[in-house]
Scaffold this active site. Structure first.
Site, PDB file in Angstrom:
ATOM      1  CG  ASP A  89      -1.811   1.223   1.255  1.00 24.99           C
ATOM      2  OD1 ASP A  89      -2.576   1.426   0.309  1.00 24.99           O
ATOM      3  OD2 ASP A  89      -1.706   1.994   2.227  1.00 24.99           O
ATOM      4  CG  ASP A 128       1.742  -0.118   5.004  1.00 24.06           C
ATOM      5  OD1 ASP A 128       1.802  -0.162   3.762  1.00 24.06           O
ATOM      6  OD2 ASP A 128       0.709   0.221   5.608  1.00 24.06           O
ATOM      7  CE1 TYR A 160      -3.707   1.284  10.077  1.00 25.91           C
ATOM      8  CE2 TYR A 160      -5.710   0.184  10.779  1.00 25.91           C
ATOM      9  CZ  TYR A 160      -4.405   0.536  11.003  1.00 25.91           C
ATOM     10  OH  TYR A 160      -3.786   0.147  12.164  1.00 25.91           O
ATOM     11  CD  GLU A 175       3.180   5.774   4.832  1.00 24.37           C
ATOM     12  OE1 GLU A 175       3.241   4.534   4.882  1.00 24.37           O
ATOM     13  OE2 GLU A 175       2.518   6.458   5.623  1.00 24.37           O
TER      14      GLU A 175
END
Length: 530
Positions: free
Chosen positions: A108, A111, A259, A503
């Protein structure tokens, strides 16, 4: 990643403090208005229709090649012709507990989770990008990497849909996964499966997967008819499943709210039906999106922001294509619905153009559309992608302008907005930083990414957090990663702990590829996908 918020408060405060310090190095106000300078009180004449792709703009061609590499970085499974030297096989046992092979697909973000919802969205917009700009990708010699990335996802989606009313929507436990910092090649944690079915529905995810497979079926139709037919069959069954057994995935599984907290499924049903109409030509799908459910679900007249959660702006632009180029079989009621979608798409476009009377004020001094602090570049990238697509619909149909509260904007004006967002991403910003990792000479060095942060010859076990907290540059380059992006004051803090900004999420890459491909060279687009 989606709406992830848990556990971020401490380092977010640190990042915000550091951002205030970084602001001293930022140019506060740019002298020009990026993407602006257009608009007229008089309707312009239509521009000539461009011919086939011309000379490739090296900036966009080169950055497109970099962006596509992120799909290789994020691959799970048994790698084939691996182009990333620090990546290897991983997640080979995913799905085995249910006698399935779910080893493929993309991780994703930084991670090792596989979330079907954003992954399917990635596939949908990547397929859309190929359908619109495959010729441009070919001119830049980047079509094959795009096809490879798309098929790696759709292979996973096929495997994740083992029966009509079952779709696996998650591989891995996010709590276990996020409590580890390790390379995917060496992970040993349990990776449980989560499914939606008739008793545990998730119409949003099922309809997004239907959209992805319908769009991809058209991409592969001319080169692999068997695979294309398989994708279309899955798409039709998934749409029926989504429409029949209605429910929101994050209501069915509340843990998902931490999430990817879906806000509804109506937009995905319209999105899925629209793609199935393009893939099949079946008028029932067009009627579903326009006559049967348009007034109830489409929120006509109210522009929103295109994202993994909100598909309405994408649907509005996609169905505008039908209105631009015509549908001989459409009824008066269907054409009326198509006109409403196009009107709303134009409201979206008018909100993006900085000189429009209805322009959004949600942008940085440097000219970036800025909606949210978490993964701030996603909205700018998505908006710019829709803008370049819409401008090309206008060019190809010789539509002279959109009208924004009495002011007219040409396809060139709209394209210039898209260029401004792409250029900001590629380094034309107050930080003079390329937010596309691997492009240019100055890009983030501490991307929040497990595999990139750990040397490939080191075995950390689950607890390799020293590499997370290290102040050294990543030993491996996450080529093509589009990091989260700047704060609203145009500042950026390059720290691995600062996941809000550093990220990279895979779903950003689909629309980024489309945006860059659309800018590689000016040309007309095909009036039909099939």
């Amino acid at each position: 990643m989606g709406s992830r918020r848990g556990g971020c408060c401490g380092w977010l405060i640190v990042a915000l403090v550091l951002a205030l310090v970084a602001t001293a190095a930022v140019v506060a106000i740019m002298k020009r208005k990026p993407g602006g300078g257009g608009g007229s009180s008089r309707r312009p004449k239509p521009l000539p229709v461009p011919g086939p792709p011309g000379a490739v703009d090296s900036k966009y061609g080169d950055s497109l090649g970099v962006a596509l590499q992120f799909f290789q970085v994020q691959k799970a499974g048994k790698l084939v012709d691996n182009q990333i030297p620090w990546r290897g096989d991983s997640a080979l046992n995913d799905g085995k507990e249910e006698k399935l092979d779910l080893s493929k697909g993309l991780y994703d973000a930084g991670d090792h989770m596989k979330f079907t919802f954003p992954m399917a969205f990635t596939a949908t917009v990547l397929a859309w990008s190929i359908l619109e700009y495959g010729d441009q990708m070919t001119a830049a010699k980047q079509l094959d990497p795009a096809l490879d990335g798309l098929r790696w996802i759709t292979d996973f989606l096929i495997a994740a849909h083992p029966s009509d009313n079952v779709l696996y929507i998650q591989v891995g436990d996010p709590d276990l996964d996020h409590n580890c910092w390790e390379r995917p090649e060496t992970m040993t944690e349990k990776r449980p499966l989560t499914q939606i079915n008739a008793k545990s529905p998730g119409s949003d995810i099922a309809a997004e997967a239907a959209a992805a497979m319908a769009a991809a079926s058209m991409v592969f139709k001319s080169t692999d008819t068997t695979y294309s037919d398989t994708l279309l069959q899955h798409a039709q069954k998934l749409f029926t499943f989504a429409d029949t057994y209605r429910g929101i995935s994050s209501d069915t599984y509340p843990k998902l709210q931490n999430y990817y907290n879906s806000t509804g499924y109506a937009d995905e049903l319209l999105w899925g039906a629209s793609w199935l109409y393009h893939a099949t030509g079946d008028q029932t799908y067009l009627s579903y999106a326009t006559v049967e459910n348009g007034k109830a679900y489409a929120d006509w007249g109210r522009p929103t922001w295109f994202s993994w959660d909100d598909k309405l702006p994408g649907t509005q632009v996609l169905l505008s294509r039908v209105n631009f180029f015509g549908s001989n079989k459409a009824s008066n009621a269907e054409n009326s619905g198509l006109k409403s979608y196009r009107d709303t798409a134009e409201a979206v476009i008018c909100g993006l153009l900085p000189d429009s009377p209805s322009a959004t004020g949600s942008r940085t001094s440097g000219g970036l559309v800025w909606i949210s602090g978490w993964n701030s570049l996603q909205h700018a990238t998505n908006a710019a992608f829709l803008a370049v697509v819409y401008s090309d619909y206008m060019l190809t149909s010789q539509t002279a302008a959109v009208e924004c509260s009495g002011k007219y904007f040409s396809p060139t004006d709209i394209r210039n907005f898209a260029i401004s967002q792409a250029n900001y991403i590629l380094g034309d910003n107050p930080m003079k930083l390329s937010y596309l990792v691997g492009y240019g000479s100055n890009y983030p060095q501490q991307v929040h990414h497990r595999g990139a942060s750990i040397p490939s010859d080191v075995k950390t076990g689950c607890k390799g957090f020293d590499y997370l907290h290290s102040t050294s540059p990543n030993p491996n380059i996450a080529m093509g990663a589009l990091v989260g992006g700047p704060f609203q004051n145009d500042s950026f803090v390059d720290l691995r702990d600062n996941a809000v900004q550093t990220e990279s999420s895979t779903y950003n890459s689909g629309t980024l590829v489309g945006l860059l491909a659309g800018l590689v060279t000016t040309s007309s687009i095909a009036k039909t996908f099939t």
